[in-house]
Scaffold this motif. Sequence first.
Motif, short mmCIF file in Angstrom:
data_model
loop_
_atom_site.label_atom_id
_atom_site.label_comp_id
_atom_site.label_asym_id
_atom_site.label_seq_id
_atom_site.Cartn_x
_atom_site.Cartn_y
_atom_site.Cartn_z
N LEU A 1 41.37 64.56 27.47
CA LEU A 1 41.12 63.76 27.99
C LEU A 1 40.65 63.19 29.39
O LEU A 1 39.56 62.47 30.06
N VAL A 2 41.52 63.58 29.91
CA VAL A 2 41.29 63.54 31.25
C VAL A 2 40.54 65.03 32.22
O VAL A 2 39.83 64.14 32.64
N GLY B 1 37.50 62.22 31.46
CA GLY B 1 37.54 61.78 32.52
C GLY B 1 37.09 62.60 33.42
O GLY B 1 35.49 61.28 34.21
N VAL B 2 37.02 62.88 34.17
CA VAL B 2 36.60 63.85 35.45
C VAL B 2 34.86 64.50 35.87
O VAL B 2 34.57 64.95 37.24
N GLY B 3 34.74 64.35 33.92
CA GLY B 3 33.15 65.04 34.38
C GLY B 3 32.73 66.37 33.54
O GLY B 3 31.88 66.60 33.92
N GLY C 1 32.52 62.85 30.78
CA GLY C 1 32.51 61.39 32.72
C GLY C 1 33.53 60.23 31.86
O GLY C 1 33.38 60.09 30.78
N TRP C 2 33.70 59.36 32.72
CA TRP C 2 33.91 58.14 32.57
C TRP C 2 33.11 57.48 31.45
O TRP C 2 33.77 56.87 30.85
N GLY C 3 32.26 57.00 31.71
CA GLY C 3 31.21 56.48 30.87
C GLY C 3 31.80 56.91 29.51
O GLY C 3 31.53 55.87 28.53
N LEU D 1 34.02 57.76 27.92
CA LEU D 1 35.75 57.12 27.48
C LEU D 1 35.45 56.21 27.11
O LEU D 1 36.61 55.28 26.68
N VAL D 2 34.36 55.12 28.15
CA VAL D 2 34.50 53.04 27.64
C VAL D 2 33.65 53.50 27.12
O VAL D 2 33.48 51.66 26.91
N GLY E 1 34.91 55.82 23.07
CA GLY E 1 36.11 55.37 23.32
C GLY E 1 36.92 55.48 22.63
O GLY E 1 38.44 55.86 23.15
N PHE F 1 40.53 57.42 22.36
CA PHE F 1 41.47 57.82 23.20
C PHE F 1 42.65 57.36 22.29
O PHE F 1 44.02 58.04 22.88
#
Length: 181
Positions: free
Chosen positions: A62-63, A66-68, A78-80, A82-83, A87, A91
Amino acid sequence: MNTKDIVYIALFAALTAALGIFPPINIPALGGVPITAQSMGLMLAGGILGAKRGALAMVLFLVLVGVGLPLLSGGRGGWGVLVGPSGGFLFGWVITAFVIGSLIEKYWLRLNFVLVAAICLFGGVFLLYAIGIPWLAFAAKIPVEKAFFGAIAFVPGDLVKVVLSTAIIVAVGRSYPLITR
């Protein structure tokens, strides 16, 4: 944690990424949450590596997402992501890998195909849905009931992943156990 643990964690993060090669099946009614093979990675990580290393493999994955890095099925990252609507499921991978690993460790001396399948079904399907569906409903701005009934489309594929994961976990556990009691 030693070098061997780090290698196993990285290996199962890479395995989860490799499972993303299978093309996703998108369900528009669920806000773009796709059916993918990658949720099998959390079952394998928890079931083969155990609670701590399995959860850390999912954290690493996931990291990287998250960094793309485009490691999710369909080349998403990317972060988008994950949220977004999926998401909660993503998680949830960390929690469910930990739970599956904990249960495998607890019942290590009594493991058989049926018990491992029940553990994977509980952690990799029921618990994951319990985490992911409320997040999906919130992020996609749909009623929880709609998210729940929409998730029914995922069940057949998840059952196949449970059976495959169980067979792999049992085979690896017998021939090369990474979990020791």
